[in-house]
Enzyme design. Structure first.
Site, PDB file in Angstrom:
ATOM      1  CB  SER A 141       6.526   3.613  -6.180  1.00  0.00           C
ATOM      2  OG  SER A 141       6.644   3.573  -6.938  1.00  0.00           O
ATOM      3  CE1 TYR A 154       3.812  -1.131  -6.187  1.00  0.00           C
ATOM      4  CE2 TYR A 154       5.228  -0.002  -7.961  1.00  0.00           C
ATOM      5  CZ  TYR A 154       5.509  -0.162  -7.100  1.00  0.00           C
ATOM      6  OH  TYR A 154       5.889   0.252  -6.331  1.00  0.00           O
TER       7      TYR A 154
END
Length: 263
Positions: A141, A154
């Site tokens: 990501s 995350y």
């Protein structure tokens, strides 16, 4: 099962980017082994892809946040399929105050994003090495390039995926297994995510991505042996250029506003 047939394994395949990967691979005529959580419509998707593209598709409905499940599904795949491609797409995130979440919330993100990806790759690698040409694509990501408050675990898990992928690429570069990593930004994968992107203003809307286009581009670049696939160069450039003392508070404040709205 005829072990002469080759298969692509996709995790998190029932929705969002994983579903788009499954469709794009089926459109190429690739046989599929799809993995997702139970009760997310995976068998229906398999049937649809078989009917539409004439490929062979098998599905496993399991929870990858349980280590034993990852080992069990790896064993079953190795015993039944010749794997020429592995796309580690399954991942979970969340936006919460770190001291207000239960321990299981922290554990689950690490189990799915870090441990399941690492273990599945480790267990299927001998299978991939048996093929003439094989590919691993790990989905990281843009969050891998900056810590973010109120997301905490995350971005750290995605930084792990990026680092893990680059290291494994270097280790395997003289073998038949090519390793790549993609770092997409926000994607309009469902109604809730789309709503959140729309509420974040012009830049978020302008840089958000369509999962079908991302999947198509990723597979194309993977087969071209692109080691780090960037699908949103503007966002990546901003994250690369901005010093940490600017981007860390800026991104954290943006997420805090989201939390305040939800409260």
């Amino acid at each position: 099962m005829d072990m002469q047939e080759k298969f692509a394994v996709v995790t998190g395949a029932s929705q969002g980017l994983g579903k788009s990967f499954a469709r794009q691979l089926a459109a190429q005529g690739r046989n599929l082994v799809l993995i997702s959580l139970p009760n997310e419509g995976l068998p229906a998707l398999c049937e649809e892809l078989v009917s539409q593209y004439g490929v062979v598709a098998h599905c496993y409905e399991i929870d990858l946040s349980v280590k034993e499940n990852v080992l069990a599904v790896s064993k079953s795949i190795n015993e039944n399929f010749s794997v020429e491609m592995l796309i580690n797409n399954a991942g979970i995130g969340g936006t919460k105050k770190f001291d207000e979440v239960p321990a299981g919330y922290v554990e689950k993100i690490i189990q799915v994003n870090v441990l399941a990806t690492s273990l599945l790759t480790h267990q299927l690698l001998p299978n991939l090495k048996l093929q003439e040409k094989a590919y691993i694509l790990n989905v990281s990501s843009l969050a891998a390039f900056s810590p973010i408050g109120y997301k905490t675990v995350y971005p750290a898990s995605k930084a792990f995926i990026h680092s893990f992928s680059r290291g494994l690429y270097q280790e395997l570069k003289r073998t038949n297994v090519f390793v790549s990593v993609v770092n997409p930004g926000p994607m309009k994968t469902n109604a809730d995510t789309t709503r959140r992107i729309e509420e974040q203003g012009f830049f978020a809307r302008a840089t958000s991505l369509d999962p079908d286009k991302v999947a198509r581009y990723c597979i194309q670049q993977l087969q071209k042996r692109d080691t780090v696939i960037m699908v949103n160069r503007l966002s990546w450039l901003l994250l690369a250029i901005l010093p940490i003392w600017i981007k860390l508070p800026m991104l954290t404040n943006k997420i805090k506003k989201e939390i305040d709205v939800m409260a």
